[in-house]
Structures are given as structure tokens and as C-alpha cells.
Motif scaffolding. Structure first.
Motif, PDB file in Angstrom:
ATOM      1  N   ALA A  20       0.741  -1.282  -0.039  1.00  0.00           N
ATOM      2  CA  ALA A  20       0.010   0.070   0.017  1.00  0.00           C
ATOM      3  C   ALA A  20       0.761   1.231  -0.009  1.00  0.00           C
ATOM      4  O   ALA A  20       0.532   2.267  -0.506  1.00  0.00           O
ATOM      5  N   PRO A  23       1.654   5.450   4.528  1.00  0.00           N
ATOM      6  CA  PRO A  23       0.617   6.816   4.428  1.00  0.00           C
ATOM      7  C   PRO A  23       1.265   7.745   4.700  1.00  0.00           C
ATOM      8  O   PRO A  23       1.743   7.984   5.622  1.00  0.00           O
ATOM      9  N   CYS A  52       1.911   8.508 -10.226  1.00  0.00           N
ATOM     10  CA  CYS A  52       0.726   8.635  -9.292  1.00  0.00           C
ATOM     11  C   CYS A  52      -0.536   7.665  -9.920  1.00  0.00           C
ATOM     12  O   CYS A  52      -0.853   7.823 -11.144  1.00  0.00           O
ATOM     13  N   ASN A  53      -0.657   6.549  -9.252  1.00  0.00           N
ATOM     14  CA  ASN A  53      -1.445   5.826  -9.787  1.00  0.00           C
ATOM     15  C   ASN A  53      -1.177   5.118 -11.105  1.00  0.00           C
ATOM     16  O   ASN A  53      -2.241   5.075 -11.993  1.00  0.00           O
ATOM     17  N   SER A  94      -5.191  12.898  -4.279  1.00  0.00           N
ATOM     18  CA  SER A  94      -4.791  11.812  -3.586  1.00  0.00           C
ATOM     19  C   SER A  94      -4.757  10.543  -4.473  1.00  0.00           C
ATOM     20  O   SER A  94      -5.136  10.361  -5.429  1.00  0.00           O
ATOM     21  N   VAL A  96      -1.601   6.841  -4.745  1.00  0.00           N
ATOM     22  CA  VAL A  96      -0.513   6.025  -4.654  1.00  0.00           C
ATOM     23  C   VAL A  96       0.790   6.442  -5.526  1.00  0.00           C
ATOM     24  O   VAL A  96       0.506   6.418  -6.768  1.00  0.00           O
ATOM     25  N   THR A  98       4.475   6.370  -6.521  1.00  0.00           N
ATOM     26  CA  THR A  98       5.723   5.300  -6.429  1.00  0.00           C
ATOM     27  C   THR A  98       6.769   6.000  -7.346  1.00  0.00           C
ATOM     28  O   THR A  98       6.844   6.474  -8.386  1.00  0.00           O
ATOM     29  N   LYS A 112       7.549   4.451  -2.163  1.00  0.00           N
ATOM     30  CA  LYS A 112       5.935   4.359  -2.349  1.00  0.00           C
ATOM     31  C   LYS A 112       5.246   4.998  -1.213  1.00  0.00           C
ATOM     32  O   LYS A 112       5.431   4.707   0.054  1.00  0.00           O
ATOM     33  N   TYR A 113       4.260   5.796  -1.654  1.00  0.00           N
ATOM     34  CA  TYR A 113       3.777   6.635  -0.553  1.00  0.00           C
ATOM     35  C   TYR A 113       2.037   6.705  -1.076  1.00  0.00           C
ATOM     36  O   TYR A 113       1.695   6.701  -1.960  1.00  0.00           O
ATOM     37  N   SER A 114       1.247   6.173   0.066  1.00  0.00           N
ATOM     38  CA  SER A 114      -0.032   6.334  -0.163  1.00  0.00           C
ATOM     39  C   SER A 114      -0.581   7.728   0.469  1.00  0.00           C
ATOM     40  O   SER A 114      -0.635   7.786   1.537  1.00  0.00           O
ATOM     41  N   LYS A 116      -3.226  10.860   1.105  1.00  0.00           N
ATOM     42  CA  LYS A 116      -4.536  11.334   1.137  1.00  0.00           C
ATOM     43  C   LYS A 116      -4.573  12.776   1.493  1.00  0.00           C
ATOM     44  O   LYS A 116      -4.090  13.283   2.385  1.00  0.00           O
TER      45      LYS A 116
END
Length: 251
Positions: A20, A23, A52-53, A94, A96, A98, A112-114, A116
């Protein structure tokens, strides 16, 4: 057998956390530094990208770099490495994020950062209802509400303390929370998320008159006592003077 099951669950949980990403919560309108903590060296035919995504944000080659048109004017390169700063993030940002090095031998994930992005928590509303009072205690119910959720709590107070039932933390929309509690003679309705908080308050003594004086003595009673003592002293003084005059005449 039980130990192996526990170890398996721990491994699965750790793997999910890695998958994931770390966070990160960002206040809407603020900046975000996407950091690469370890040294990355590109070969002549290697590429480094922030995604991003899975969509490219910025791409580094052996001797050049370029940002996606969507991030034009919103991206900075603060250091002489592959870290980047995103400016003025909005809720739509917002996702993920990478960092990937693309090599002939295969892609390598470097960070990698999730992420929000959240707006400020809205101002909640605290309302009081169902007040019941006696000579020694008071009971009342409060409602703490936001745009998306609400919670109730009942307080029972005497001249010194208050007890509380209900009002535990409650989740409305994801990652936002409501909580009602008492502190320093006030009832507090708190609305928060991961980046901000705000509250509405009400003083207990405005609801329960038993709380006006923590020692159990009202201001009115104190004034009455002082007035009564003063009156007794004045009457005693008048009687004493009258008796002294009478004794002097009889001599």
C-alpha cells in the motif's frame, strides 16, 4: 502450530503495508515532498520516474528530466537527487505515489507513498437537550454533530463532579472523527481528521446550576449570611450604647 499461524499473519500484514505504501496525510492547499532516501545512480539507458496511480508525474533520464503537463508549475526539484516537491495539492491528487527505476533487467521500486489530501475539518455543532434537575444533581443529554455524522452523550452532575455515558469516538466519512467529552468545567464537541481539528463548547454551569459553586455554596447564600451578620452587629452596637447611657444616668 499456533506460533506459525501468528508469524504468517504478521508477514502478511507487513507485506500489505509495503504494497500500500507509507501513509501520508496532507492538508488541502499544502505542499508534499516525495523523498527518495537512498542513493540512486542511473546508467546511460536507465529511466527514473515518479508515478501517481501508475501515471507518470516526472521522468528523469541520464542527462535530462521532464514533468507531465498536468503538473506544470506545480512541481519543484529541491535537491540534487530524485526527490520532488508537489505544490498546492488538492483532494483529486490523492493516490499512490511510486518512485520507479526502469532498467533492462526490470523495474525497481525505490519509494512508495499512499497519499490522502484532506480539507480542514468543518465546525461541529453542540446542542443540549433533556435537562433534568433536582436539588442535588442534574442530568442532561448533548448531541455533537457534523455535516456527515453525529453522536450523543448523557452527563450526570452534582455540586462537584460529572459522570459521562456515551460519546465515544465515531467515524463519519472515512478518516474523520467526532468525539464529545468534558474538560475544565466545559462540554467539548470535537471534529477532527488527520490534518486538522475544530470544536464547539458549552459551559456545564450554564446547564446545571448545581455546578455554579464547587463548594456547594451559592453566591446568594453567601450574601445573605454576610448581611445577617452585619445586621446582628449593628443591633448589638445600638443595644450596647443604649445600656451604657442608662447606666450613666443611674450613677
Amino acid at each position: 502450530m499456533f506460533i506459525f499461524v501468528i508469524l504468517g499473519l504478521l508477514v502478511c500484514t507487513e507485506a500489505q503495508g509495503i504494497s500500500a505504501g507509507t501513509p501520508v496525510f496532507v492538508l488541502k492547499g499544502e505542499d508534499l515532498l516525495l523523498n527518495v532516501t537512498k542513493a540512486v545512480v542511473l546508467g546511460k539507458f536507465d529511466d527514473f520516474s515518479w508515478k501517481c496511480n501508475k501515471s507518470n508525474i516526472v521522468r528523469f533520464t541520464f542527462n535530462d528530466k521532464g514533468a507531465s503537463p498536468h503538473y506544470t508549475g506545480r512541481i519543484e526539484f529541491p535537491e540534487n537527487n530524485f526527490s520532488v516537491k508537489l505544490k498546492n495539492l488538492q483532494e483529486a491528487d490523492s493516490g499512490v505515489y511510486t518512485a520507479v527505476v526502469m532498467k533492462d533487467s526490470g523495474d525497481e521500486t525505490e519509494a512508495k507513498y499512499s497519499v490522502k489530501v484532506q480539507d480542514r475539518a468543518s465546525l461541529p455543532l453542540l446542542t443540549v437537550s433533556s435537562v433534568s434537575e433536582s436539588s442535588s444533581s442534574c442530568s442532561f443529554t448533548v448531541t455533537c454533530s457534523s455535516q456527515d455524522s453525529h453522536i450523543n452523550s448523557t452527563f450526570t452532575c452534582d455540586t462537584r463532579t460529572c459522570s459521562q455515558e456515551g460519546g465515544e469516538r465515531s467515524e463519519g466519512i472515512p478518516d474523520t472523527f467526532l468525539q464529545v467529552y468534558q474538560s475544565s468545567g466545559s462540554i467539548i464537541c470535537n471534529h477532527s481528521n488527520h490534518v486538522s481539528w475544530t470544536n464547539d463548547t458549552n459551559t456545564i454551569k450554564d446547564v446545571c446550576h448545581q455546578q455554579d459553586d464547587p463548594e456547594g455554596l451559592s453566591v446568594c447564600l453567601v450574601k445573605t449570611c454576610v448581611f445577617s451578620v452585619g445586621l446582628i452587629i449593628m443591633v448589638s452596637a445600638v443595644i450596647t450604647v443604649h445600656l451604657m447611657e442608662k447606666l450613666n444616668k443611674n450613677k
